[in-house]
Design a protein around this motif. Structure first.
Motif, PDB file in Angstrom:
ATOM      1  N   GLN A 177     100.372  40.746 -32.966  1.00  0.00           N
ATOM      2  CA  GLN A 177     100.721  41.132 -31.943  1.00  0.00           C
ATOM      3  C   GLN A 177     100.357  42.646 -32.675  1.00  0.00           C
ATOM      4  O   GLN A 177      99.921  42.719 -31.628  1.00  0.00           O
ATOM      5  CB  GLN A 177     101.915  41.464 -31.661  1.00  0.00           C
ATOM      6  CG  GLN A 177     102.477  39.965 -31.501  1.00  0.00           C
ATOM      7  CD  GLN A 177     103.464  39.485 -31.041  1.00  0.00           C
ATOM      8  OE1 GLN A 177     104.931  40.235 -31.538  1.00  0.00           O
ATOM      9  NE2 GLN A 177     104.020  38.948 -29.939  1.00  0.00           N
TER      10      GLN A 177
ATOM     11  N   ARG B 158      94.919  38.743 -29.188  1.00  0.00           N
ATOM     12  CA  ARG B 158      96.047  38.718 -27.849  1.00  0.00           C
ATOM     13  C   ARG B 158      96.676  37.124 -27.913  1.00  0.00           C
ATOM     14  O   ARG B 158      97.986  37.434 -27.608  1.00  0.00           O
ATOM     15  CB  ARG B 158      95.418  38.472 -26.628  1.00  0.00           C
ATOM     16  CG  ARG B 158      95.831  39.545 -25.848  1.00  0.00           C
ATOM     17  CD  ARG B 158      94.894  40.493 -25.099  1.00  0.00           C
ATOM     18  NE  ARG B 158      94.108  40.111 -24.326  1.00  0.00           N
ATOM     19  CZ  ARG B 158      92.751  40.681 -24.477  1.00  0.00           C
ATOM     20  NH1 ARG B 158      93.011  41.668 -25.169  1.00  0.00           N
ATOM     21  NH2 ARG B 158      91.223  40.206 -23.905  1.00  0.00           N
TER      22      ARG B 158
ATOM     23  N   GLY C  66      98.514  36.112 -31.015  1.00  0.00           N
ATOM     24  CA  GLY C  66      99.889  37.055 -30.768  1.00  0.00           C
ATOM     25  C   GLY C  66     100.826  36.390 -28.985  1.00  0.00           C
ATOM     26  O   GLY C  66     102.226  37.311 -30.004  1.00  0.00           O
ATOM     27  N   THR C  67     100.771  36.136 -28.269  1.00  0.00           N
ATOM     28  CA  THR C  67     101.015  35.320 -27.459  1.00  0.00           C
ATOM     29  C   THR C  67     102.198  34.225 -27.670  1.00  0.00           C
ATOM     30  O   THR C  67     102.933  33.885 -27.015  1.00  0.00           O
ATOM     31  CB  THR C  67     101.263  35.359 -26.153  1.00  0.00           C
ATOM     32  OG1 THR C  67      99.468  34.607 -25.951  1.00  0.00           O
ATOM     33  CG2 THR C  67     100.146  36.723 -26.199  1.00  0.00           C
TER      34      THR C  67
END
Length: 128
Positions: free
Chosen positions: A37, A103, A106-107
């Motif tokens: 993240q 991204r 990281g989510t």
């Protein structure tokens, strides 16, 4: 004899450098999910750290060019800052294709997997 306080922009640059050191230390200690993240935010194309540093170097190069034209700075300083700006921009371009992956990873929710992912051999390849 005391020194006059540094101007705000100088103090700001010092504080940013200090914060970068702290972030680096934290990144080295973070669990993988949180580290991804942080890396994704550093590389964010809109307001990420890498883009901000590239912009700062670009403005520095423009300033140095003006100063070199007036004889205040050697032309080599301007050229070095210009090269640094170009190199940072190229690094950002090389990382562009990986921003979405970072991204996305990281989510993802952190869950304990029954079976950890299998390691993969690292292959070096350049796309240009």
């Amino acid at each position: 004899m005391s020194h006059p306080p540094a101007p705000y922009p100088v103090r700001l640059a010092d504080e940013i450098a200090c914060q970068l050191g702290l972030l680096t230390g934290h990144l080295a200690q973070l669990p993988p999910h949180e580290a991804v993240q942080v890396i994704a935010r550093v590389l964010d194309p809109d307001d990420g750290l890498l883009d901000g540093v590239t912009g700062l170097m670009s403005v520095s190069s423009t300033f140095a060019r003006t100063q070199a034209e007036q004889g205040v700075l050697p032309a080599e300083v301007w050229l070095a800052l210009g090269r640094a700006t170009n190199d940072l921009d190229a690094i950002g371009a090389d990382l562009d294709e990986h921003r979405a992956t970072l991204r996305h990873v990281g989510t993802q929710p952190t869950t304990t997997m029954a079976k950890p992912p299998a390691p993969v051999p690292l292959v070096i390849r350049r796309h240009r």
